[in-house]
Scaffold this motif. Structure first.
Motif, PDB file in Angstrom:
ATOM      1  N   ALA A 166      42.026  36.054  31.188  1.00  0.00           N
ATOM      2  CA  ALA A 166      42.913  35.547  30.182  1.00  0.00           C
ATOM      3  C   ALA A 166      42.420  34.447  29.657  1.00  0.00           C
ATOM      4  N   ALA A 167      42.558  34.346  28.104  1.00  0.00           N
ATOM      5  CA  ALA A 167      41.945  33.158  27.353  1.00  0.00           C
ATOM      6  C   ALA A 167      40.244  32.926  27.570  1.00  0.00           C
ATOM      7  N   ASP A 168      39.622  34.124  28.167  1.00  0.00           N
ATOM      8  CA  ASP A 168      38.421  34.127  28.349  1.00  0.00           C
ATOM      9  C   ASP A 168      38.053  33.042  29.217  1.00  0.00           C
TER      10      ASP A 168
ATOM     11  N   PRO B 153      44.089  35.785  39.170  1.00  0.00           N
ATOM     12  CA  PRO B 153      43.378  37.196  39.104  1.00  0.00           C
ATOM     13  C   PRO B 153      42.434  37.396  37.763  1.00  0.00           C
ATOM     14  N   PHE B 154      41.288  38.003  37.965  1.00  0.00           N
ATOM     15  CA  PHE B 154      40.555  38.499  36.732  1.00  0.00           C
ATOM     16  C   PHE B 154      39.872  39.444  37.227  1.00  0.00           C
ATOM     17  N   ALA B 155      39.342  40.398  36.156  1.00  0.00           N
ATOM     18  CA  ALA B 155      38.606  41.664  36.339  1.00  0.00           C
ATOM     19  C   ALA B 155      37.239  41.688  35.929  1.00  0.00           C
ATOM     20  N   VAL B 156      36.489  42.261  36.730  1.00  0.00           N
ATOM     21  CA  VAL B 156      34.693  42.559  36.340  1.00  0.00           C
ATOM     22  C   VAL B 156      34.718  43.884  35.805  1.00  0.00           C
ATOM     23  N   HIS B 157      34.367  44.164  34.660  1.00  0.00           N
ATOM     24  CA  HIS B 157      34.256  45.618  34.178  1.00  0.00           C
ATOM     25  C   HIS B 157      32.760  45.995  34.485  1.00  0.00           C
ATOM     26  N   VAL B 158      32.533  47.141  34.604  1.00  0.00           N
ATOM     27  CA  VAL B 158      31.419  47.509  35.536  1.00  0.00           C
ATOM     28  C   VAL B 158      31.143  49.078  34.804  1.00  0.00           C
TER      29      VAL B 158
ATOM     30  N   LEU C  97      27.249  39.482  38.830  1.00  0.00           N
ATOM     31  CA  LEU C  97      27.095  38.302  37.897  1.00  0.00           C
ATOM     32  C   LEU C  97      27.634  37.133  38.687  1.00  0.00           C
ATOM     33  N   ASP C  98      27.402  35.993  37.855  1.00  0.00           N
ATOM     34  CA  ASP C  98      27.878  34.725  38.082  1.00  0.00           C
ATOM     35  C   ASP C  98      29.057  34.286  37.392  1.00  0.00           C
ATOM     36  N   VAL C  99      30.116  33.860  37.889  1.00  0.00           N
ATOM     37  CA  VAL C  99      30.973  33.242  37.007  1.00  0.00           C
ATOM     38  C   VAL C  99      31.415  31.832  37.144  1.00  0.00           C
ATOM     39  N   HIS C 100      32.083  31.217  36.047  1.00  0.00           N
ATOM     40  CA  HIS C 100      32.336  29.769  36.210  1.00  0.00           C
ATOM     41  C   HIS C 100      33.649  29.834  36.384  1.00  0.00           C
ATOM     42  N   VAL C 101      34.249  29.266  37.467  1.00  0.00           N
ATOM     43  CA  VAL C 101      35.719  29.217  37.967  1.00  0.00           C
ATOM     44  C   VAL C 101      36.087  27.662  37.549  1.00  0.00           C
ATOM     45  N   HIS C 102      37.135  27.740  36.602  1.00  0.00           N
ATOM     46  CA  HIS C 102      37.725  26.478  36.110  1.00  0.00           C
ATOM     47  C   HIS C 102      38.764  26.072  37.195  1.00  0.00           C
TER      48      HIS C 102
END
Length: 443
Positions: free
Chosen positions: A341-343, A350-355, A436-441
């Motif tokens: 949400a909101a990039d 929760p978020f999703a990773v599209h593969v 991948l690597d994600v930046h968690v705020h």
């Protein structure tokens, strides 16, 4: 018996500034070239000037020592062949002179360059090596008559393309006044060294290849790089020269021992007639093209042009820069991106990773994707959605997509992975621990 002819060879090269003088030269302060610099040095710092010029440091009184200023604008030529480097042009002046009083007839001069590779071939087959010798000059078709004291001058040039020992072989055939046919032979040996040492480091980024090139100046003098161009080899194409913005397309100067690094990004080569754009990078490739990308070892060649002292030009094209091919998986992950949400990926949301998965084998597969246990005991991102995704039947080259639902537990940059792809037909299994690597705020 002594030859009536003499043979002398002098290398033609750019001069150099004389580095030392045997005695101090009296400086003429009225000359236009030296006077301004000397006056400026004396006016701005007379005490330092006197010390530098060998006088006392008692202030203005030291100006009297300027007459002994050891300055010279003399240029000197090398007294030997000197250092030769790969990519430079070896030029020489050959002089044959009749030192006798009688005329010498049918004078024919042949100058050839023999390299270390040709010398090795000569040990195996002498006749074949003679055929391979590079002839730089041959006046046998037009023999000359040299009167007493008359010289015969030739100039030869050869671009140095091999490392190691080079031999300049000179042979002068002539007929004496008594009618005797004789041959005068001389050989001049020099070594060709590598002026630039190139090392590479390869990083893989999805389909792209990031090629890091390290150039080391191994010459004994400074080099001014004029051009540094990378020519990619199929199945790659140069997508971006990442040095252009920083260097302004000018590689610049390199002192002896200096090392510079350059970065190039390579894309898969598009189909004939297709443009190279971001859409092409994301578009699916046929299996044969993917296999070629994964098993290709050669990346391309580096073409370097430089200038040495006094503007001498050199050019060097490297052999193919190679990598260790990464190989290929039968089930390949072509594209991965996070959907939030909101990039923004926020902790405890929760978020999703599209593969996107593709079948690169030579047979159809029935594929199932499952979220596996994380490799470490306390993962910062865990799976929170369905444990399995049935992707169904994938033909050769077929593509299937699914979303992996995840929950971040801590802020920061974290690795996302721990997915298992399995084929129920052949039993093939591939475990992926890093998507991948994600930046968690934090919020």
């Amino acid at each position: 018996m002594a030859h009536p002819l003499t043979l002398k060879v002098m290398r033609l090269s750019r001069p150099t500034l004389a580095e030392a003088v045997t005695q101090a030269l009296a400086a003429d302060l009225s000359t236009a070239t030296l006077a301004p610099a000397v006056r400026d040095m004396v006016q701005n710092g007379p005490a330092q000037a006197g010390t530098m010029l060998g006088g006392s440091d008692e202030g203005p009184g030291a100006v009297g020592q300027l007459g002994l200023l050891p300055l010279s604008e003399t240029l000197e030529l090398p007294r030997a062949v000197g250092a030769m480097y790969l990519g430079e042009t070896f030029a020489a002046h050959v002089c044959v002179c009749n030192e006798s009083a009688a005329a010498v007839r049918d004078v024919a001069v042949q100058v050839a360059m023999q390299t270390a590779a040709q010398a090795q071939a000569q040990a195996q087959a002498q006749a074949q090596a003679q055929a391979q010798a590079l002839v730089l000059a041959d006046t046998g078709a037009q023999p000359r008559v040299l009167a007493g004291g008359q010289p015969l001058n030739l100039q030869v040039a050869h671009e140095v393309k091999e490392l190691g020992t080079h031999v300049l072989a000179c042979a002068v055939a002539y007929t004496t006044a008594q009618g005797e046919r004789r041959v005068l032979q001389r050989a001049f040996k020099f070594q060709a060294a590598n002026p630039l040492v190139v090392k590479t480091k390869v990083n893989h980024l999805a389909r792209d290849v990031l090629l890091e090139v390290q150039v080391h100046n191994a010459a004994a003098h400074a080099l001014a790089l004029e051009r540094l161009r990378f020519d990619a080899a199929a199945p790659f194409v140069l997508a971006a020269d990442l040095n252009a913005a920083a260097a302004g397309l000018r590689p610049g100067y390199m002192l002896p021992g200096d090392v510079r690094q350059y970065l190039y990004r390579l894309h898969p080569q598009p189909a004939p007639g297709a443009p190279l754009d971001p859409e092409h990078v994301r578009a699916p490739l046929d299996p044969e093209h993917v296999r070629a990308l994964h098993y290709a070892a050669a990346l391309g060649k580096l073409d370097i042009v430089w200038r040495g002292p006094f503007g001498s030009v050199g050019r060097l094209q490297t052999s193919q820069l190679v990598r260790r091919p990464p190989g290929m998986f039968l089930l390949d992950v072509e594209h991965v991106h996070a959907v939030a949400a909101a990039d923004r990926v926020v902790v405890e949301r929760p978020f999703a990773v599209h593969v996107r998965v593709r079948n690169l084998s030579e047979a159809s597969m029935d594929v199932v994707a499952a979220a596996a246990a994380a490799a470490h005991a306390h993962p910062a991102v865990i799976a929170c959605g369905p444990a399995q995704h049935v992707l169904g039947r994938l033909d050769v080259g077929g593509v299937a997509e699914f979303d992996l639902e995840l929950l971040p537990l801590a802020p920061g940059v974290h690795r996302v992975g721990a997915v298992v792809l399995a084929d129920s037909v052949s039993g093939y299994t591939r475990e992926i621990d890093h998507l991948l690597d994600v930046h968690v705020h934090a919020s």
